[in-house]
Design a protein around this motif. Sequence first.
Motif, PDB file in Angstrom:
ATOM      1  N   GLY A 135      45.933  -2.894  33.098  1.00  0.00           N
ATOM      2  CA  GLY A 135      46.473  -2.579  34.509  1.00  0.00           C
ATOM      3  C   GLY A 135      45.005  -2.550  35.396  1.00  0.00           C
ATOM      4  N   PHE A 136      45.420  -2.947  36.681  1.00  0.00           N
ATOM      5  CA  PHE A 136      44.010  -2.821  37.745  1.00  0.00           C
ATOM      6  C   PHE A 136      44.397  -1.680  38.501  1.00  0.00           C
ATOM      7  N   GLY A 137      45.327  -0.701  38.078  1.00  0.00           N
ATOM      8  CA  GLY A 137      45.620   0.430  39.203  1.00  0.00           C
ATOM      9  C   GLY A 137      47.046   0.954  38.647  1.00  0.00           C
ATOM     10  N   ALA A 138      47.531   1.964  39.551  1.00  0.00           N
ATOM     11  CA  ALA A 138      48.921   2.353  39.407  1.00  0.00           C
ATOM     12  C   ALA A 138      49.545   2.764  40.884  1.00  0.00           C
ATOM     13  N   ILE A 139      50.685   3.081  40.977  1.00  0.00           N
ATOM     14  CA  ILE A 139      51.398   3.479  42.169  1.00  0.00           C
ATOM     15  C   ILE A 139      52.233   4.468  41.852  1.00  0.00           C
ATOM     16  N   ALA A 140      52.453   5.413  42.513  1.00  0.00           N
ATOM     17  CA  ALA A 140      53.518   6.631  42.259  1.00  0.00           C
ATOM     18  C   ALA A 140      54.595   6.535  43.298  1.00  0.00           C
ATOM     19  N   GLU A 141      55.713   7.354  43.044  1.00  0.00           N
ATOM     20  CA  GLU A 141      56.905   6.992  43.665  1.00  0.00           C
ATOM     21  C   GLU A 141      56.960   7.322  45.192  1.00  0.00           C
ATOM     22  N   ASN A 142      56.037   8.040  45.655  1.00  0.00           N
ATOM     23  CA  ASN A 142      55.897   8.194  47.201  1.00  0.00           C
ATOM     24  C   ASN A 142      54.882   7.243  47.777  1.00  0.00           C
ATOM     25  N   GLY A 143      54.571   6.173  47.114  1.00  0.00           N
ATOM     26  CA  GLY A 143      53.669   5.072  47.587  1.00  0.00           C
ATOM     27  C   GLY A 143      51.844   5.435  47.230  1.00  0.00           C
ATOM     28  N   SER A 144      51.886   6.687  46.885  1.00  0.00           N
ATOM     29  CA  SER A 144      50.338   7.218  46.600  1.00  0.00           C
ATOM     30  C   SER A 144      49.866   5.936  45.476  1.00  0.00           C
ATOM     31  N   THR A 145      48.554   5.317  45.532  1.00  0.00           N
ATOM     32  CA  THR A 145      48.181   4.311  44.835  1.00  0.00           C
ATOM     33  C   THR A 145      46.599   4.435  44.491  1.00  0.00           C
ATOM     34  N   PHE A 146      46.430   4.199  43.350  1.00  0.00           N
ATOM     35  CA  PHE A 146      44.996   4.158  42.680  1.00  0.00           C
ATOM     36  C   PHE A 146      44.834   2.666  42.414  1.00  0.00           C
ATOM     37  N   ILE A 147      43.743   2.110  42.843  1.00  0.00           N
ATOM     38  CA  ILE A 147      43.229   0.847  42.313  1.00  0.00           C
ATOM     39  C   ILE A 147      41.780   0.784  42.070  1.00  0.00           C
ATOM     40  N   PHE A 148      41.610  -0.016  40.843  1.00  0.00           N
ATOM     41  CA  PHE A 148      40.143   0.243  40.496  1.00  0.00           C
ATOM     42  C   PHE A 148      39.302  -0.505  41.406  1.00  0.00           C
ATOM     43  N   GLU A 149      38.109  -0.156  41.764  1.00  0.00           N
ATOM     44  CA  GLU A 149      37.188  -0.813  42.809  1.00  0.00           C
ATOM     45  C   GLU A 149      37.186  -2.302  42.597  1.00  0.00           C
ATOM     46  N   ALA A 168      39.106  -4.317  41.430  1.00  0.00           N
ATOM     47  CA  ALA A 168      40.493  -5.288  41.383  1.00  0.00           C
ATOM     48  C   ALA A 168      40.409  -6.406  42.217  1.00  0.00           C
ATOM     49  N   SER A 169      39.560  -6.423  43.247  1.00  0.00           N
ATOM     50  CA  SER A 169      39.729  -7.556  44.374  1.00  0.00           C
ATOM     51  C   SER A 169      39.049  -8.862  43.802  1.00  0.00           C
ATOM     52  N   TYR A 170      38.033  -8.433  42.757  1.00  0.00           N
ATOM     53  CA  TYR A 170      37.311  -9.579  42.123  1.00  0.00           C
ATOM     54  C   TYR A 170      38.094 -10.252  41.147  1.00  0.00           C
ATOM     55  N   TRP A 171      39.072  -9.665  40.699  1.00  0.00           N
ATOM     56  CA  TRP A 171      40.169 -10.203  39.602  1.00  0.00           C
ATOM     57  C   TRP A 171      41.462 -10.916  40.333  1.00  0.00           C
ATOM     58  N   LEU A 172      41.870 -10.306  41.204  1.00  0.00           N
ATOM     59  CA  LEU A 172      43.013 -10.734  41.933  1.00  0.00           C
ATOM     60  C   LEU A 172      43.049 -11.006  43.303  1.00  0.00           C
ATOM     61  N   GLU A 176      49.554  -7.293  46.170  1.00  0.00           N
ATOM     62  CA  GLU A 176      50.740  -6.799  47.196  1.00  0.00           C
ATOM     63  C   GLU A 176      52.002  -7.084  46.158  1.00  0.00           C
ATOM     64  N   GLN A 177      51.966  -8.529  45.666  1.00  0.00           N
ATOM     65  CA  GLN A 177      53.365  -8.661  45.000  1.00  0.00           C
ATOM     66  C   GLN A 177      53.563  -7.952  43.632  1.00  0.00           C
ATOM     67  N   ILE A 178      52.513  -7.641  43.053  1.00  0.00           N
ATOM     68  CA  ILE A 178      52.775  -6.555  41.775  1.00  0.00           C
ATOM     69  C   ILE A 178      53.264  -5.235  42.429  1.00  0.00           C
ATOM     70  N   LYS A 179      52.488  -5.053  43.432  1.00  0.00           N
ATOM     71  CA  LYS A 179      52.928  -3.298  43.960  1.00  0.00           C
ATOM     72  C   LYS A 179      54.566  -3.397  44.122  1.00  0.00           C
ATOM     73  N   GLN A 180      54.872  -4.646  45.000  1.00  0.00           N
ATOM     74  CA  GLN A 180      56.420  -4.410  45.243  1.00  0.00           C
ATOM     75  C   GLN A 180      57.176  -4.472  43.992  1.00  0.00           C
ATOM     76  N   GLU A 181      56.762  -5.184  42.930  1.00  0.00           N
ATOM     77  CA  GLU A 181      57.423  -5.358  41.916  1.00  0.00           C
ATOM     78  C   GLU A 181      57.619  -4.049  41.101  1.00  0.00           C
ATOM     79  N   GLN A 182      56.382  -3.043  41.167  1.00  0.00           N
ATOM     80  CA  GLN A 182      56.518  -1.682  40.661  1.00  0.00           C
ATOM     81  C   GLN A 182      57.313  -0.777  41.155  1.00  0.00           C
ATOM     82  N   ILE A 183      57.086  -1.046  42.586  1.00  0.00           N
ATOM     83  CA  ILE A 183      57.934  -0.117  43.581  1.00  0.00           C
ATOM     84  C   ILE A 183      59.658  -0.106  43.437  1.00  0.00           C
ATOM     85  N   ALA A 184      59.962  -1.567  42.935  1.00  0.00           N
ATOM     86  CA  ALA A 184      61.407  -1.657  42.627  1.00  0.00           C
ATOM     87  C   ALA A 184      61.623  -0.936  41.192  1.00  0.00           C
ATOM     88  N   GLU A 185      60.530  -1.159  40.112  1.00  0.00           N
ATOM     89  CA  GLU A 185      60.720  -0.470  39.108  1.00  0.00           C
ATOM     90  C   GLU A 185      60.938   0.953  39.137  1.00  0.00           C
TER      91      GLU A 185
END
Length: 224
Positions: free
Chosen positions: A65-79, A81-85, A91-100
Motif C-alpha cells: 500500500g501507499f497509505g491508509a484512510i480511517a473512517e472519519n476520512g483521516s488519511t496517511f499517504i507516504f510522501e 506516493a505521487s511518484y508512483w501513482l 483518489e479513485q482508490i481512496k473512494q473504493e476504500q471509503i466504500a469498504e
Amino acid sequence: MFKNRKDAGEKLAQALERYRAEDPLVLAIPRGGVEVGLQVSRRLGVDFSLIIARKLPFPDNPEAGFGAIAENGSTFIFENASYWLAGETIEQIKQEQIAEIERRVNALRGGNPLPAIAGRTVILIDDGIAMGSTMRAAIELCRKRKAGKVVVAVPVAGKEVADAIAKEADKVVVLEIPVYFRAVAQAYENWYDVSDEEVLDLLRERIREKELNNHDFDQSGPGT
C-alpha cells in the motif's frame, strides 16, 4: 513467537496492565486486530470497540500500500506516493476504500458510531504492524477526536516502523521486534486471514460474556 492471536492478546494484556487505572478505551483494527483487542479489554475489564481503517493498495499489488484512510476520512499517504501513482488514481482508490470502510462499519459495528474518545486514554490494537499506514490513520482519527492519550499496542512490528509511530503516538508497546522483520505472520505459529463472520462470532461471544457477568452480579449483588 505467538501461538495465535488469542495468545498474543493475552500476552499484550499483561504488558498493558499499567493502563487499567486509566479506564482506557480499547479500539481494535479489524479484522486481524479484533481477537487481540478483545483479549486485552477482557483482561483489563475495560471498554472495547472497533476502529475502521483501510490500507490504500497499489492497483497492481494489493498486498502493498501507499497509505491508509480511517473512517472519519483521516488519511496517511507516504510522501513519494505521487511518484508512483497519478492523483486521479489515488483518489479513485481512496473512494473504493471509503466504500469498504462504510461496509465494515455496517457489517462489523452494526452501523453504530465510535464511542466518545475525547479526553480518554485510547489503546489502538492490531495483530501487528507492517508498513504502519493503517495505524497512522487511526492515530490521526484519535487526535482529531481529542483523545487524552493515544497508546499503540501490538504483538509485533519492525523497528523502523515502531520508531516512526512512536513519534506520533504518546506511547508504543510492542512485544516482539524481530531483527529481520519481513511480515507480521512470521511472529505467529498459526496465522490465517480472519473473515467477517469470525469477527462477528468473537463480538457475539464477548456480548454473551458481559450479559452473563451482569446476571451473576445481579444475583449476588448488594442485599443477597
